[in-house]
Scaffold this motif. Sequence first.
Motif, PDB file in Angstrom:
ATOM      1  N   VAL A 249       0.862  -1.183   0.000  1.00 24.09           N
ATOM      2  CA  VAL A 249       0.000   0.000   0.000  1.00 24.09           C
ATOM      3  C   VAL A 249       0.895   1.228   0.000  1.00 24.09           C
ATOM      4  O   VAL A 249       1.746   1.381   0.888  1.00 24.09           O
ATOM      5  N   VAL A 250       0.720   2.082  -1.000  1.00 22.85           N
ATOM      6  CA  VAL A 250       1.541   3.286  -1.110  1.00 22.85           C
ATOM      7  C   VAL A 250       0.654   4.523  -1.033  1.00 22.85           C
ATOM      8  O   VAL A 250      -0.455   4.537  -1.561  1.00 22.85           O
TER       9      VAL A 250
ATOM     10  N   ASP B 211      10.266   1.762   3.198  1.00 17.94           N
ATOM     11  CA  ASP B 211      10.819   3.070   2.838  1.00 17.94           C
ATOM     12  C   ASP B 211      10.212   3.495   1.501  1.00 17.94           C
ATOM     13  O   ASP B 211      10.473   2.875   0.464  1.00 17.94           O
ATOM     14  N   PRO B 212       9.381   4.535   1.474  1.00 21.89           N
ATOM     15  CA  PRO B 212       8.711   4.906   0.225  1.00 21.89           C
ATOM     16  C   PRO B 212       9.661   5.411  -0.850  1.00 21.89           C
ATOM     17  O   PRO B 212       9.291   5.466  -2.032  1.00 21.89           O
TER      18      PRO B 212
ATOM     19  N   PRO C 277       5.736   8.338  -3.744  1.00 18.13           N
ATOM     20  CA  PRO C 277       5.029   8.014  -2.497  1.00 18.13           C
ATOM     21  C   PRO C 277       5.747   8.587  -1.288  1.00 18.13           C
ATOM     22  O   PRO C 277       6.980   8.700  -1.265  1.00 18.13           O
ATOM     23  N   VAL C 278       4.948   8.939  -0.281  1.00 21.66           N
ATOM     24  CA  VAL C 278       5.502   9.495   0.951  1.00 21.66           C
ATOM     25  C   VAL C 278       5.348   8.519   2.121  1.00 21.66           C
ATOM     26  O   VAL C 278       5.874   8.772   3.205  1.00 21.66           O
ATOM     27  N   ASP C 279       4.639   7.422   1.894  1.00 24.14           N
ATOM     28  CA  ASP C 279       4.450   6.410   2.930  1.00 24.14           C
ATOM     29  C   ASP C 279       4.132   5.092   2.233  1.00 24.14           C
ATOM     30  O   ASP C 279       3.554   5.077   1.138  1.00 24.14           O
ATOM     31  N   ALA C 280       4.501   3.977   2.859  1.00 25.54           N
ATOM     32  CA  ALA C 280       4.223   2.665   2.277  1.00 25.54           C
ATOM     33  C   ALA C 280       4.286   1.596   3.359  1.00 25.54           C
ATOM     34  O   ALA C 280       5.038   1.723   4.335  1.00 25.54           O
ATOM     35  N   LEU C 281       3.474   0.566   3.188  1.00 24.97           N
ATOM     36  CA  LEU C 281       3.532  -0.600   4.070  1.00 24.97           C
ATOM     37  C   LEU C 281       3.197  -1.851   3.267  1.00 24.97           C
ATOM     38  O   LEU C 281       2.464  -1.790   2.270  1.00 24.97           O
ATOM     39  N   TYR C 282       3.726  -2.974   3.716  1.00 27.48           N
ATOM     40  CA  TYR C 282       3.573  -4.241   3.012  1.00 27.48           C
ATOM     41  C   TYR C 282       2.830  -5.231   3.888  1.00 27.48           C
ATOM     42  O   TYR C 282       3.177  -5.448   5.053  1.00 27.48           O
ATOM     43  N   LEU C 283       1.776  -5.834   3.317  1.00 27.06           N
ATOM     44  CA  LEU C 283       0.965  -6.849   3.982  1.00 27.06           C
ATOM     45  C   LEU C 283       1.241  -8.190   3.307  1.00 27.06           C
ATOM     46  O   LEU C 283       0.766  -8.456   2.201  1.00 27.06           O
ATOM     47  N   ALA C 284       2.015  -9.029   3.966  1.00 22.52           N
ATOM     48  CA  ALA C 284       2.483 -10.266   3.339  1.00 22.52           C
ATOM     49  C   ALA C 284       1.365 -11.269   3.108  1.00 22.52           C
ATOM     50  O   ALA C 284       1.433 -12.076   2.167  1.00 22.52           O
TER      51      ALA C 284
END
Length: 485
Positions: A106-107, A138-139, A153-160
């Motif tokens: 998600v970015v 790290d975006p 992107p200024v933010d990002a997270l990964y959902l495995a």
Amino acid sequence: MTADVVIVGNGVLGLSVAVETALRDPALRIAVVGPQARPGSASVAAGAMLNCFAEVTRRTGEHPASRAKFALAREAARLWPGWLDRLAEAAGAGAVPVRHARGTLVVLGARTTADGAGSMRAIRAAAEEHGEPFEDVDPYDIGFLEAEAGEQPVDALYLADEGAVDARQLLAALDAAAAGRGVIRIADEVASLVTDEDAVTGVRLSSGTALPAGAVVLAAGAATGRLIGQLPPGSVQPMLSGAGVALETERVRGEAVPYVVRTPTLVGGCGLHAVPLGDGTEYVGATNHVSFDAPAGPRLGIVQALLSGCVAQLDRNIAFSAVRHWHHGMRPVTWDTFPLLGHGPLRGLYFATGTYRDGFHGSPAIARHLAGLLTGGAAPEDEKNDLYAVFAPGRKPVETMTADDAVERFAEMAVHVAVERGMRLPHFLDAEPIAAACRQLAHTCMELLGVPVAPAPEILHAVSEAGAERIRQVADSLRALRRRD
């Protein structure tokens, strides 16, 4: 011909209910009715993201119905791996491999608003609360994405544990599993329900043939709205159409995404996303435009916004990709935006529709619930709860906000969309004049309805585009619902 169960609709929900019911009770004579080409089907056009936490917004926990919807999504996420295995087993020699892309990134783009940032915070909070593994990314170091200058992107997270399946492959797998379990297929459309006093006793096909049945399940997506209109006034809330457009592309430049890449869900709409389909092919989507009646096709301006958004915010190399196929489908959207699941207002009538953007992901859980009702078997312990009570088809529309809130969220949606599409104002102006104009439009729409309701922003937008006669029809239906005890 007579059937024990007739399922209206041959998309992912209709076929999933058919297969699950046949697995539970092989003696039942089950028929699925739907045109072979599935025109306008949301299932055919779906990106088929198996996203639960990636769909969370800052509104998810505000109301019991929203929390129940999230619980349903979590239950479906738990069931998906086993469901794919059961489909392969049910299909036997006709098993169709289904590509399962694992992982969702998600970015949050630079062109964001408080709504997008709030959704990112809500995703993290929900994941932490429920023990869902995620990783902050790290975006500025996402090697396979190259957003346009100023759009990084200024933010990002990964959902495995989230991801996607190939929608077209899954439909083929469902077709094979249904055939393997003796489900009868009827390539036709249902013109009307056959009723006897307070019961539904079958359906009448467009060919004129009557098909008697012990139970009828409405799972025809947005097309269910036409059949709802045949029920007694005040039985079930109106159904609208949510048009979505997407495309399949083949990479020419840059790396194809290795897993789902998407932006957060925004008020009134869905995030941009790219889904890997294998061999350099990607699914790029998607849009959401709710209207009272299904449009003839995708709007040019919406397509333009989709393409420019994906190129700018996800990867500018997508602009060089070759277009292989366009998808356009209709999502079933209820007035209150919550699904219609379970027993209908007439005996022998059941609903598995109104799922908006969540039907594909939720299909294993919804199929299990409907199959339990149709077979009358004892439900497993984890089904013995009131999760589905809030989604009863005969309910009055769930209102998650006040009328003033509805007006404010409509204005908020308009400003968010304007910013997402590149609105730039000089330093001496802000967006308040735009928001004020949208508040006035929202108040006008509420007056046209003449019913003290508080619809979601996208529903209010549908009112703003509808003709006076259609607004009157919907308002009459809402009044009849409100008069019911």
